[in-house]
Design a protein around this motif. Structure first.
Motif, short mmCIF file in Angstrom:
data_model
loop_
_atom_site.label_atom_id
_atom_site.label_comp_id
_atom_site.label_asym_id
_atom_site.label_seq_id
_atom_site.Cartn_x
_atom_site.Cartn_y
_atom_site.Cartn_z
N ASP A 160 -10.43 3.37 -5.12
CA ASP A 160 -11.25 3.19 -3.92
C ASP A 160 -11.61 1.73 -3.70
O ASP A 160 -11.84 1.30 -2.58
N GLU A 161 -11.63 0.95 -4.78
CA GLU A 161 -11.98 -0.47 -4.69
C GLU A 161 -10.85 -1.34 -4.14
O GLU A 161 -11.03 -2.54 -3.95
N GLY A 162 -9.66 -0.75 -3.92
CA GLY A 162 -8.58 -1.47 -3.26
C GLY A 162 -7.44 -1.93 -4.13
O GLY A 162 -6.51 -2.57 -3.64
N PHE A 163 -7.46 -1.65 -5.42
CA PHE A 163 -6.35 -2.05 -6.28
C PHE A 163 -5.57 -0.83 -6.76
O PHE A 163 -6.06 0.29 -6.69
N ARG A 164 -4.35 -1.05 -7.20
CA ARG A 164 -3.50 0.00 -7.76
C ARG A 164 -3.41 -0.22 -9.26
O ARG A 164 -3.19 -1.33 -9.73
N MET A 165 -3.55 0.85 -10.03
CA MET A 165 -3.61 0.76 -11.48
C MET A 165 -2.63 1.72 -12.13
O MET A 165 -2.51 2.87 -11.71
#
Length: 67
Positions: A29-34
Motif C-alpha cells: 500500500d505504501e507504493g513499493f513492490r517487495m
C-alpha cells in the motif's frame, strides 16, 4: 499479491526441508513492490499481511492471506 512462484526444487541443502515453498511479489500500500516468501495457497490479487519467520536458519519476510 502481484505474482507467485512455487519452488519445488531446493536451491541449497539448507532449503531442502522447506520444499515446496512460495516466492511472491507483493505491491505494498505504501507504493513499493517487495519479493518475499509466502503461503503456498496465495493467488494473484489476494490481500496479504506481512510477518517475519525462520527459513533455512535466517529471519525472512513472509506473507499470508489477510484476515
Amino acid at each position: 499479491m502481484y505474482a507467485t512462484s512455487l519452488v519445488c526444487r531446493a536451491a541449497t541443502p539448507e532449503t531442502r526441508a522447506h520444499v515446496p515453498y512460495n516466492i511472491v511479489l507483493v505491491d505494498a500500500d505504501e507504493g513499493f513492490r517487495m519479493m518475499a516468501h509466502g503461503d503456498n495457497d496465495l493467488a494473484i490479487g489476494d490481500k496479504v499481511a506481512a510477518r517475519f519467520t525462520q527459513f533455512a536458519g535466517r529471519l525472512v519476510p513472509y506473507f499470508a492471506k489477510a484476515k
